[in-house]
Design an enzyme around this catalytic site. Structure first.
Site, PDB file in Angstrom:
ATOM      1  N   GLU A  67     -50.101 -12.014  17.004  1.00 39.68           N
ATOM      2  CA  GLU A  67     -49.796 -12.565  15.680  1.00 39.68           C
ATOM      3  C   GLU A  67     -50.648 -13.802  15.397  1.00 39.68           C
ATOM      4  OE1 GLU A  67     -48.605 -12.272  12.159  1.00 39.68           O
ATOM      5  OE2 GLU A  67     -47.417 -10.991  13.481  1.00 39.68           O
ATOM      6  N   GLU A  74     -57.187 -13.560   9.501  1.00 39.16           N
ATOM      7  CA  GLU A  74     -56.927 -13.642   8.060  1.00 39.16           C
ATOM      8  C   GLU A  74     -57.475 -14.921   7.452  1.00 39.16           C
ATOM      9  OE1 GLU A  74     -52.711 -13.202   7.554  1.00 39.16           O
ATOM     10  OE2 GLU A  74     -52.793 -11.026   7.787  1.00 39.16           O
TER      11      GLU A  74
END
Length: 155
Positions: A67, A74
């Site tokens: 994560e 991102e």
């Protein structure tokens, strides 16, 4: 202070800052943390071996790391490609896919560990012996978990 030691200290501060910022900005990260806490709470009813505990903590680390890496990808993609770009979208999708694969594998292994008849029997016995305590614990976990997942904001 010794220069290499100071550098090491800065590295740790940066790493912890990254984790805290991810926790503050990424709902899915908070979902994974909440699930990890739930697994630890449920583990009270099981007699896991040292190897099983090692696997559980390794899975926590893998999912949380995936994560964190997804969030980093991102952020970099958004920085380099502020507008829509097919390749940028693919990079982000692939990073998210890595998290999905890791979390799915952790869930499957978790099911193998937690669908243990002895542990399920322990949970059933606790529910029958102390139903109010059991349901209060479930409710408290749900309320605090939902509050953490949807109520926590980065400062």
């Amino acid at each position: 202070m010794n220069r290499p030691l100071a550098s090491l200290g800065r590295s740790f501060r940066c790493a912890f800052r990254g984790i805290i910022r991810c926790m503050g900005s990424e709902r899915n990260f908070r979902i994974h943390l909440t699930a990890a806490v739930g697994v630890l709470l449920l583990s009270v009813f099981y007699d896991f071996s040292a190897v099983q505990w090692a696997v559980i903590f390794l899975l926590f680390a893998l999912v949380i790391s995936a994560e964190l890496m997804n969030t980093a990808v991102e952020r970099v993609v958004d920085l380099l490609s502020p507008g829509y770009h097919k390749q940028a979208g693919l990079a982000k999708d692939m990073a998210a896919g890595a998290v999905l694969v890791t979390a799915a594998a952790a869930a499957i292994i978790g099911l193998l560990f937690f669908l243990n008849p002895a542990g399920l029997r322990n949970i059933g016995e606790f529910m029958r012996a102390k139903p109010l305590a059991f349901w209060l614990c479930v409710l408290a976990y749900a309320v605090f978990g939902l509050g953490f997942v949807w109520g926590y904001k980065d400062r």
